[in-house]
Scaffold this motif. Structure first.
Motif, mmCIF file in Angstrom:
data_model
loop_
_atom_site.group_PDB
_atom_site.id
_atom_site.type_symbol
_atom_site.label_atom_id
_atom_site.label_comp_id
_atom_site.label_asym_id
_atom_site.label_seq_id
_atom_site.Cartn_x
_atom_site.Cartn_y
_atom_site.Cartn_z
ATOM 1 N N GLU A 159 66.985 13.821 23.233
ATOM 2 C CA GLU A 159 67.156 12.853 24.290
ATOM 3 C C GLU A 159 67.199 11.740 23.312
ATOM 4 O O GLU A 159 66.460 11.125 22.722
ATOM 5 C CB GLU A 159 66.210 13.414 24.979
ATOM 6 C CG GLU A 159 65.548 11.995 26.421
ATOM 7 C CD GLU A 159 64.611 12.716 27.150
ATOM 8 O OE1 GLU A 159 64.078 12.392 27.672
ATOM 9 O OE2 GLU A 159 63.883 13.376 26.165
ATOM 10 N N GLY A 177 67.578 10.546 30.975
ATOM 11 C CA GLY A 177 67.728 10.420 32.344
ATOM 12 C C GLY A 177 68.096 8.812 32.256
ATOM 13 O O GLY A 177 67.415 8.065 32.042
ATOM 14 N N CYS A 178 68.793 8.363 33.475
ATOM 15 C CA CYS A 178 69.173 7.079 34.077
ATOM 16 C C CYS A 178 69.304 6.965 35.616
ATOM 17 O O CYS A 178 69.371 8.467 36.682
ATOM 18 C CB CYS A 178 71.189 7.166 34.167
ATOM 19 S SG CYS A 178 71.333 5.342 34.493
ATOM 20 N N THR A 226 69.831 6.779 39.664
ATOM 21 C CA THR A 226 71.126 6.557 39.859
ATOM 22 C C THR A 226 71.727 5.516 41.266
ATOM 23 O O THR A 226 72.419 6.056 41.698
ATOM 24 C CB THR A 226 69.816 8.037 41.382
ATOM 25 O OG1 THR A 226 69.165 7.627 41.854
ATOM 26 C CG2 THR A 226 70.129 9.182 40.549
ATOM 27 N N SER A 241 77.434 11.952 33.411
ATOM 28 C CA SER A 241 77.085 12.702 34.421
ATOM 29 C C SER A 241 76.843 14.438 34.088
ATOM 30 O O SER A 241 78.127 15.162 34.606
ATOM 31 C CB SER A 241 76.687 12.672 36.082
ATOM 32 O OG SER A 241 75.957 13.125 36.439
ATOM 33 N N LEU A 295 69.636 16.434 38.143
ATOM 34 C CA LEU A 295 68.189 14.772 37.871
ATOM 35 C C LEU A 295 66.824 15.564 37.002
ATOM 36 O O LEU A 295 66.695 17.393 37.248
ATOM 37 C CB LEU A 295 67.376 15.072 39.642
ATOM 38 C CG LEU A 295 68.524 14.719 40.048
ATOM 39 C CD1 LEU A 295 68.165 14.348 41.846
ATOM 40 C CD2 LEU A 295 69.430 12.951 39.527
ATOM 41 N N ASN A 296 66.531 14.479 36.389
ATOM 42 C CA ASN A 296 65.514 15.933 35.782
ATOM 43 C C ASN A 296 63.828 15.010 36.849
ATOM 44 O O ASN A 296 64.035 14.653 37.790
ATOM 45 C CB ASN A 296 64.894 14.174 34.178
ATOM 46 C CG ASN A 296 64.415 13.051 34.837
ATOM 47 O OD1 ASN A 296 64.187 12.614 35.597
ATOM 48 N ND2 ASN A 296 65.263 12.061 33.369
ATOM 49 N N ASP A 297 62.700 15.388 36.490
ATOM 50 C CA ASP A 297 61.583 15.780 37.157
ATOM 51 C C ASP A 297 61.369 14.745 37.358
ATOM 52 O O ASP A 297 60.456 14.645 38.453
ATOM 53 C CB ASP A 297 60.157 16.497 36.105
ATOM 54 C CG ASP A 297 60.571 17.719 35.358
ATOM 55 O OD1 ASP A 297 61.270 17.918 35.961
ATOM 56 O OD2 ASP A 297 60.182 18.426 34.553
ATOM 57 N N ASP A 321 65.528 11.032 38.505
ATOM 58 C CA ASP A 321 66.694 10.196 37.407
ATOM 59 C C ASP A 321 67.400 11.857 37.116
ATOM 60 O O ASP A 321 67.611 12.588 36.612
ATOM 61 C CB ASP A 321 66.016 9.678 36.039
ATOM 62 C CG ASP A 321 64.986 8.791 36.256
ATOM 63 O OD1 ASP A 321 65.618 8.041 37.505
ATOM 64 O OD2 ASP A 321 64.629 8.384 35.469
ATOM 65 N N GLU A 322 68.931 10.671 36.892
ATOM 66 C CA GLU A 322 69.852 11.129 37.277
ATOM 67 C C GLU A 322 70.130 12.011 35.118
ATOM 68 O O GLU A 322 70.202 10.947 35.071
ATOM 69 C CB GLU A 322 71.284 11.014 37.006
ATOM 70 C CG GLU A 322 73.152 11.328 36.402
ATOM 71 C CD GLU A 322 73.397 10.523 37.825
ATOM 72 O OE1 GLU A 322 74.680 11.465 37.411
ATOM 73 O OE2 GLU A 322 73.624 9.580 37.617
ATOM 74 N N VAL A 323 71.112 12.917 34.800
ATOM 75 C CA VAL A 323 70.402 13.099 33.572
ATOM 76 C C VAL A 323 72.588 12.805 32.620
ATOM 77 O O VAL A 323 72.947 13.619 33.474
ATOM 78 C CB VAL A 323 70.119 15.105 33.193
ATOM 79 C CG1 VAL A 323 70.749 15.699 31.783
ATOM 80 C CG2 VAL A 323 68.556 14.794 33.073
#
Length: 149
Positions: free
Chosen positions: A75, A113-114, A116, A133, A137-139, A142-144
Protein backbone atom coordinates in the motif's frame (compact mmCIF):
# COMPACT_ATOMS: atom_id res chain seq x y z
CA UNK A 1 14.88 25.68 -6.38
CA UNK A 2 16.99 22.54 -6.31
CA UNK A 3 15.06 19.56 -5.01
CA UNK A 4 17.01 16.55 -3.77
CA UNK A 5 15.56 13.17 -2.96
CA UNK A 6 16.61 10.48 -0.54
CA UNK A 7 15.23 7.58 1.49
CA UNK A 8 13.46 8.69 4.64
CA UNK A 9 15.23 8.26 7.97
CA UNK A 10 13.65 8.18 11.45
CA UNK A 11 14.77 11.76 12.07
CA UNK A 12 12.42 12.90 9.26
CA UNK A 13 9.29 11.75 11.10
CA UNK A 14 8.59 14.93 13.09
CA UNK A 15 8.83 17.09 9.96
CA UNK A 16 6.59 14.63 8.09
CA UNK A 17 3.92 14.93 10.80
CA UNK A 18 4.10 18.73 10.62
CA UNK A 19 3.95 18.83 6.81
CA UNK A 20 0.90 16.54 6.75
CA UNK A 21 -1.14 19.32 8.31
CA UNK A 22 0.06 21.90 5.78
CA UNK A 23 -1.10 20.27 2.55
CA UNK A 24 -3.64 22.00 0.33
CA UNK A 25 -6.13 19.14 0.21
CA UNK A 26 -6.69 16.40 2.75
CA UNK A 27 -4.60 18.09 5.45
CA UNK A 28 -4.44 16.10 8.67
CA UNK A 29 -3.35 17.92 11.82
CA UNK A 30 -0.84 16.61 14.33
CA UNK A 31 -3.72 16.14 16.82
CA UNK A 32 -5.79 14.19 14.26
CA UNK A 33 -2.81 11.99 13.45
CA UNK A 34 -2.16 11.38 17.15
CA UNK A 35 -5.82 10.40 17.64
CA UNK A 36 -5.25 7.77 14.93
CA UNK A 37 -2.13 6.52 16.74
CA UNK A 38 0.33 8.27 14.43
CA UNK A 39 2.95 10.37 16.18
CA UNK A 40 6.49 11.39 15.33
CA UNK A 41 7.62 8.53 17.56
CA UNK A 42 5.47 5.83 15.94
CA UNK A 43 6.34 7.12 12.47
CA UNK A 44 10.06 7.12 13.29
CA UNK A 45 9.78 3.57 14.64
CA UNK A 46 8.03 2.42 11.45
CA UNK A 47 10.84 3.90 9.36
CA UNK A 48 13.55 2.40 11.59
CA UNK A 49 11.92 -1.06 11.44
CA UNK A 50 11.59 -0.85 7.67
CA UNK A 51 7.82 -1.32 7.89
CA UNK A 52 7.13 2.04 6.23
CA UNK A 53 9.75 2.65 3.56
CA UNK A 54 9.57 6.17 2.25
CA UNK A 55 11.29 8.86 0.29
CA UNK A 56 11.57 12.56 1.01
CA UNK A 57 11.99 15.58 -1.22
CA UNK A 58 14.13 18.37 0.18
CA UNK A 59 14.53 21.98 -0.91
CA UNK A 60 17.83 22.63 0.81
CA UNK A 61 17.11 21.54 4.39
CA UNK A 62 13.35 22.15 4.05
CA UNK A 63 11.05 19.15 3.68
CA UNK A 64 9.01 19.75 0.51
CA UNK A 65 7.16 16.43 0.38
CA UNK A 66 7.28 12.70 0.88
CA UNK A 67 5.77 9.36 0.02
CA UNK A 68 5.62 6.25 2.22
CA UNK A 69 4.52 2.73 1.48
CA UNK A 70 3.83 -0.36 3.56
CA UNK A 71 6.51 -3.02 3.20
CA UNK A 72 4.20 -5.97 3.82
CA UNK A 73 1.06 -5.01 1.89
CA UNK A 74 2.26 -2.87 -1.02
CA UNK A 75 0.00 0.00 0.00
CA UNK A 76 1.06 3.56 -0.71
CA UNK A 77 0.18 4.88 2.72
CA UNK A 78 0.73 8.61 2.21
CA UNK A 79 1.91 11.12 -0.36
CA UNK A 80 2.09 14.70 0.85
CA UNK A 81 3.53 17.93 -0.54
CA UNK A 82 3.66 21.53 0.53
CA UNK A 83 1.40 23.51 -1.84
CA UNK A 84 4.28 25.50 -3.35
CA UNK A 85 5.82 22.28 -4.70
CA UNK A 86 2.71 21.01 -6.50
CA UNK A 87 2.74 20.61 -10.30
CA UNK A 88 6.54 20.46 -10.44
CA UNK A 89 7.06 16.69 -10.57
CA UNK A 90 7.97 16.38 -6.89
CA UNK A 91 4.97 14.23 -5.96
CA UNK A 92 5.39 12.06 -9.03
CA UNK A 93 9.07 11.53 -8.21
CA UNK A 94 8.60 10.47 -4.57
CA UNK A 95 5.66 8.26 -5.58
CA UNK A 96 7.75 6.54 -8.26
CA UNK A 97 10.61 6.07 -5.79
CA UNK A 98 8.33 4.45 -3.20
CA UNK A 99 6.59 2.33 -5.84
CA UNK A 100 9.91 1.12 -7.27
CA UNK A 101 11.09 0.18 -3.78
CA UNK A 102 7.92 -1.83 -3.13
CA UNK A 103 8.20 -3.48 -6.55
CA UNK A 104 11.78 -4.49 -5.72
CA UNK A 105 10.42 -6.20 -2.58
CA UNK A 106 8.30 -8.38 -4.88
CA UNK A 107 4.98 -6.57 -4.92
CA UNK A 108 3.31 -6.86 -8.32
CA UNK A 109 0.24 -4.91 -7.22
CA UNK A 110 0.33 -1.64 -5.30
CA UNK A 111 -2.75 0.08 -3.95
CA UNK A 112 -3.85 3.28 -2.24
CA UNK A 113 -6.92 5.15 -1.10
CA UNK A 114 -7.92 8.17 -3.19
CA UNK A 115 -10.65 10.78 -3.04
CA UNK A 116 -13.78 9.87 -5.00
CA UNK A 117 -14.37 13.52 -6.02
CA UNK A 118 -12.97 14.35 -9.49
CA UNK A 119 -12.47 17.96 -8.32
CA UNK A 120 -9.79 16.83 -5.85
CA UNK A 121 -6.25 16.96 -7.30
CA UNK A 122 -5.31 13.42 -6.29
CA UNK A 123 -8.22 11.98 -8.30
CA UNK A 124 -6.66 12.95 -11.63
CA UNK A 125 -3.04 12.75 -10.47
CA UNK A 126 -3.01 9.01 -9.83
CA UNK A 127 -5.13 8.13 -12.85
CA UNK A 128 -2.81 10.15 -15.10
CA UNK A 129 0.07 8.01 -13.80
CA UNK A 130 -1.69 4.74 -14.65
CA UNK A 131 -3.43 3.88 -11.38
CA UNK A 132 -6.82 2.24 -11.93
CA UNK A 133 -9.96 1.97 -9.83
CA UNK A 134 -10.72 -1.37 -8.22
CA UNK A 135 -14.35 -0.36 -7.76
CA UNK A 136 -13.98 -0.72 -3.99
CA UNK A 137 -13.95 1.80 -1.17
CA UNK A 138 -11.75 1.52 1.91
CA UNK A 139 -12.86 2.04 5.51
CA UNK A 140 -12.29 5.80 5.18
CA UNK A 141 -14.64 5.97 2.19
CA UNK A 142 -11.81 6.55 -0.27
CA UNK A 143 -11.71 4.77 -3.60
CA UNK A 144 -9.11 2.01 -3.77
CA UNK A 145 -6.82 2.43 -6.77
CA UNK A 146 -4.24 -0.09 -7.86
CA UNK A 147 -1.14 -0.18 -9.99
CA UNK A 148 -0.02 -3.50 -11.43
CA UNK A 149 3.43 -4.40 -12.69
Amino acid sequence: MLITYRPAIPQDAAACVMLRGMTRENAVSEAELAAAGITAETWAAGIAEGLYPGFVALDGAKLAGYCFGHRDTGEIVVLALLPEYEAQGVGKTVLEMAASFLKALGHTRLFLGCATDPAVRSYGFYRHLGWRSTGALNDAGDEVLEYRY
